[in-house]
Design a protein around this motif. Sequence first.
Motif, PDB file in Angstrom:
ATOM      1  N   LEU A 274      -9.006  20.146   3.131  1.00 60.86           N
ATOM      2  CA  LEU A 274      -8.618  20.794   2.270  1.00 60.86           C
ATOM      3  C   LEU A 274      -6.731  20.345   3.570  1.00 60.86           C
ATOM      4  N   ASP A 275      -7.079  19.915   4.495  1.00 65.71           N
ATOM      5  CA  ASP A 275      -5.574  18.651   5.362  1.00 65.71           C
ATOM      6  C   ASP A 275      -5.381  17.749   4.722  1.00 65.71           C
ATOM      7  N   ALA A 276      -6.323  16.986   5.096  1.00 66.18           N
ATOM      8  CA  ALA A 276      -6.177  16.042   4.778  1.00 66.18           C
ATOM      9  C   ALA A 276      -6.394  15.388   3.511  1.00 66.18           C
ATOM     10  N   LEU A 277      -6.794  16.255   2.330  1.00 70.93           N
ATOM     11  CA  LEU A 277      -5.951  16.183   1.345  1.00 70.93           C
ATOM     12  C   LEU A 277      -4.209  16.584   0.982  1.00 70.93           C
ATOM     13  N   LEU A 278      -4.302  17.476   0.793  1.00 70.23           N
ATOM     14  CA  LEU A 278      -2.706  17.943   0.996  1.00 70.23           C
ATOM     15  C   LEU A 278      -1.419  17.080   1.970  1.00 70.23           C
ATOM     16  N   ASN A 279      -1.746  16.358   3.169  1.00 68.89           N
ATOM     17  CA  ASN A 279      -1.451  15.660   4.226  1.00 68.89           C
ATOM     18  C   ASN A 279      -1.746  13.889   4.018  1.00 68.89           C
ATOM     19  N   LYS A 280      -2.797  13.623   3.153  1.00 69.88           N
ATOM     20  CA  LYS A 280      -2.579  12.801   3.434  1.00 69.88           C
ATOM     21  C   LYS A 280      -3.541  11.821   2.418  1.00 69.88           C
ATOM     22  N   ARG A 281      -3.801  12.511   1.413  1.00 74.05           N
ATOM     23  CA  ARG A 281      -4.174  12.080   0.037  1.00 74.05           C
ATOM     24  C   ARG A 281      -2.984  13.029  -1.389  1.00 74.05           C
ATOM     25  N   SER A 282      -2.107  13.239  -1.389  1.00 68.00           N
ATOM     26  CA  SER A 282      -1.934  13.856  -1.928  1.00 68.00           C
ATOM     27  C   SER A 282      -0.116  13.189  -2.531  1.00 68.00           C
ATOM     28  N   GLY A 283       0.974  13.976  -2.731  1.00 66.60           N
ATOM     29  CA  GLY A 283       1.804  12.793  -3.204  1.00 66.60           C
ATOM     30  C   GLY A 283       2.130  11.740  -4.149  1.00 66.60           C
ATOM     31  N   LEU A 284       3.107  11.413  -4.124  1.00 66.47           N
ATOM     32  CA  LEU A 284       2.619   9.918  -4.668  1.00 66.47           C
ATOM     33  C   LEU A 284       1.914   9.060  -4.247  1.00 66.47           C
ATOM     34  N   LEU A 285       1.305   9.386  -3.591  1.00 65.35           N
ATOM     35  CA  LEU A 285       0.475   8.527  -3.344  1.00 65.35           C
ATOM     36  C   LEU A 285      -1.289   9.172  -4.276  1.00 65.35           C
ATOM     37  N   GLY A 286      -1.690  10.409  -4.047  1.00 62.60           N
ATOM     38  CA  GLY A 286      -2.277  11.251  -4.899  1.00 62.60           C
ATOM     39  C   GLY A 286      -2.290  10.800  -6.966  1.00 62.60           C
ATOM     40  N   LEU A 287      -1.006  10.512  -7.089  1.00 61.52           N
ATOM     41  CA  LEU A 287      -0.692  10.805  -8.163  1.00 61.52           C
ATOM     42  C   LEU A 287      -0.826   9.510  -8.861  1.00 61.52           C
ATOM     43  N   ALA A 288      -0.191   8.125  -8.431  1.00 64.81           N
ATOM     44  CA  ALA A 288      -0.623   7.222  -8.781  1.00 64.81           C
ATOM     45  C   ALA A 288      -0.872   6.039  -7.562  1.00 64.81           C
ATOM     46  N   GLY A 289      -1.646   6.969  -6.207  1.00 66.03           N
ATOM     47  CA  GLY A 289      -2.392   5.882  -5.890  1.00 66.03           C
ATOM     48  C   GLY A 289      -1.513   4.812  -4.880  1.00 66.03           C
ATOM     49  N   ARG A 290      -0.040   5.177  -5.101  1.00 67.34           N
ATOM     50  CA  ARG A 290       0.902   4.082  -4.170  1.00 67.34           C
ATOM     51  C   ARG A 290       1.657   5.721  -4.034  1.00 67.34           C
ATOM     52  N   SER A 291       1.738   5.340  -1.945  1.00 66.66           N
ATOM     53  CA  SER A 291       2.795   6.173  -1.395  1.00 66.66           C
ATOM     54  C   SER A 291       4.434   5.797  -1.245  1.00 66.66           C
ATOM     55  N   ASP A 292       4.462   4.096  -1.555  1.00 67.13           N
ATOM     56  CA  ASP A 292       5.880   3.415  -1.020  1.00 67.13           C
ATOM     57  C   ASP A 292       6.173   3.773  -2.669  1.00 67.13           C
ATOM     58  N   MET A 293       8.096   4.430  -2.046  1.00 64.09           N
ATOM     59  CA  MET A 293       8.617   4.045  -3.066  1.00 64.09           C
ATOM     60  C   MET A 293       8.487   3.079  -4.353  1.00 64.09           C
ATOM     61  N   ARG A 294       9.248   1.925  -3.784  1.00 60.11           N
ATOM     62  CA  ARG A 294       9.023   0.606  -4.550  1.00 60.11           C
ATOM     63  C   ARG A 294       7.763   0.185  -5.472  1.00 60.11           C
ATOM     64  N   ASP A 295       6.925   0.398  -5.102  1.00 62.78           N
ATOM     65  CA  ASP A 295       5.758   0.073  -6.083  1.00 62.78           C
ATOM     66  C   ASP A 295       6.210   1.096  -6.998  1.00 62.78           C
ATOM     67  N   ILE A 296       6.738   2.501  -6.959  1.00 58.78           N
ATOM     68  CA  ILE A 296       6.669   3.584  -8.346  1.00 58.78           C
ATOM     69  C   ILE A 296       7.247   2.922  -8.960  1.00 58.78           C
ATOM     70  N   LEU A 297       8.269   2.724  -8.819  1.00 54.44           N
ATOM     71  CA  LEU A 297       9.132   1.735  -9.579  1.00 54.44           C
ATOM     72  C   LEU A 297       9.504   0.868  -9.867  1.00 54.44           C
ATOM     73  N   ALA A 298       8.195   0.018  -9.275  1.00 51.58           N
ATOM     74  CA  ALA A 298       7.600  -1.230  -9.883  1.00 51.58           C
ATOM     75  C   ALA A 298       6.501  -0.900 -11.105  1.00 51.58           C
ATOM     76  N   GLY A 299       6.090   0.219 -11.572  1.00 54.42           N
ATOM     77  CA  GLY A 299       5.093   0.882 -11.781  1.00 54.42           C
ATOM     78  C   GLY A 299       5.925   1.569 -12.855  1.00 54.42           C
ATOM     79  N   VAL A 300       6.787   2.504 -12.542  1.00 54.68           N
ATOM     80  CA  VAL A 300       7.365   2.494 -14.156  1.00 54.68           C
ATOM     81  C   VAL A 300       8.049   1.627 -14.874  1.00 54.68           C
ATOM     82  N   GLU A 301       8.751   0.269 -13.977  1.00 49.56           N
ATOM     83  CA  GLU A 301       9.150  -0.608 -15.287  1.00 49.56           C
ATOM     84  C   GLU A 301       8.315  -1.220 -15.536  1.00 49.56           C
TER      85      GLU A 301
END
Length: 406
Positions: A274-301
């Motif tokens: 659970l520790d690994a899930l919440l700290n290392k495999r969640s957030g932007l990475l967990g939702l979209a497979g990428r943790s960098d906002m630049r990559d998220i914005l490119a995906g949105v575009e």
Amino acid sequence: MSVVLVINSGSSSLKYSLMDMQRELPLGEGLIERIGQESGDITHTVRRVSEGEAAPAVLDRKHRSARRIADHDEAFAVMLEQFAEHGPVLEEHHPVAVGHRVVHGGARFFAPTPIDALVEINIEDLSELAPLHNPGAVAGIRAGRRAFPDVPHVAVFDTAFHQTLPPAAYTYAIDKAVAERHRVRRYGFHGTSHKFVSEQAAAFLGRPLAELRQIVLHLGNGVSMTAIDGGRSVETSMGMTPLEGLVMGTRSGDIDPAVLLHLSRRAGMSIDDLDALLNKRSGLLGLAGRSDMRDILAGVEDGEDAATLAFEVYIHRLRAYVGAYVAQLGGVDVISFTAGVGENAARVRGETLATFGFLGLEIDPELNERPSPGIRRISTAGSSIEVLVVPTNEELEIARQALSLV
């Protein structure tokens, strides 16, 4: 010349900056990574500022190398070698203090603190509240005191700025005896950044810090927001650990605690899982497979559903917190964006505040899109709330606080 050496020591890394405190600019800085692994990476940068130059330091030379670095003592030796070989020469720029970043100070440390053996022990004892951060800080402190035995060492705590939180803001509604016994409360983090940015914003506006109600959004891989009333932190999004609050690069932020009970019972997940899930495999990475906002914005575009949902969840949470903090402050005079995403992602800034027109807040689209290396206003002249982009400088803030003691 007053020079302060700033140290940010992680479990397997050592980041350092030699600060000229008369100009408040770095003379040299570096990063040593992969300490204790097969091959460590070393980057050392020498910076040059011409006499009389008022602009930020100009990059002069960057040196990269690799070798095995056994521990933090050897990392400090490597740092000294880099200064000796590439400059600036420490004999000519000897530090008057060494400032160490420490993530968790618990309720014990509320100001920059001279380091002695007892303080070392206390920081180590607080490692149970920050197991990913404080042990590395202690290793860096001990190695640093051996490397610079005749220089004052000062601990600067991420949590210290939030010691002004009122009890209603830092208290969790659980059994009081359990909470007290195990030091369970909100502590808050990114304090050096929130303090620095709020003070810079007041200076830029030419208004007394004590008169301003501010909201600072520190948006990087780690994300936090703080409500600041008259220079005092009165509400902040991170909690007992940096996991609580907003959606981050790999951290979940707020989640129903019963989800963890459900996953433990239903999926057989252990505490470590659970520790690994919440700290290392969640957030932007967990939702979209990428943790960098630049990559998220490119995906949105590109119209990617996963990236679009991740962005919308991220913005939804930011808006909710901004609204809550406006209510807690009874209004707001200044909203500032800082850190990597906050300083560089115009779309994040615009979308976050898009629904606050009812408060008289107006973003100037051209100013928001226009890049600039320094502090700048992105709200319109007629906006009832000042909206700023304020580059953070945690190394400078640590150096200032360390110098204040010596």
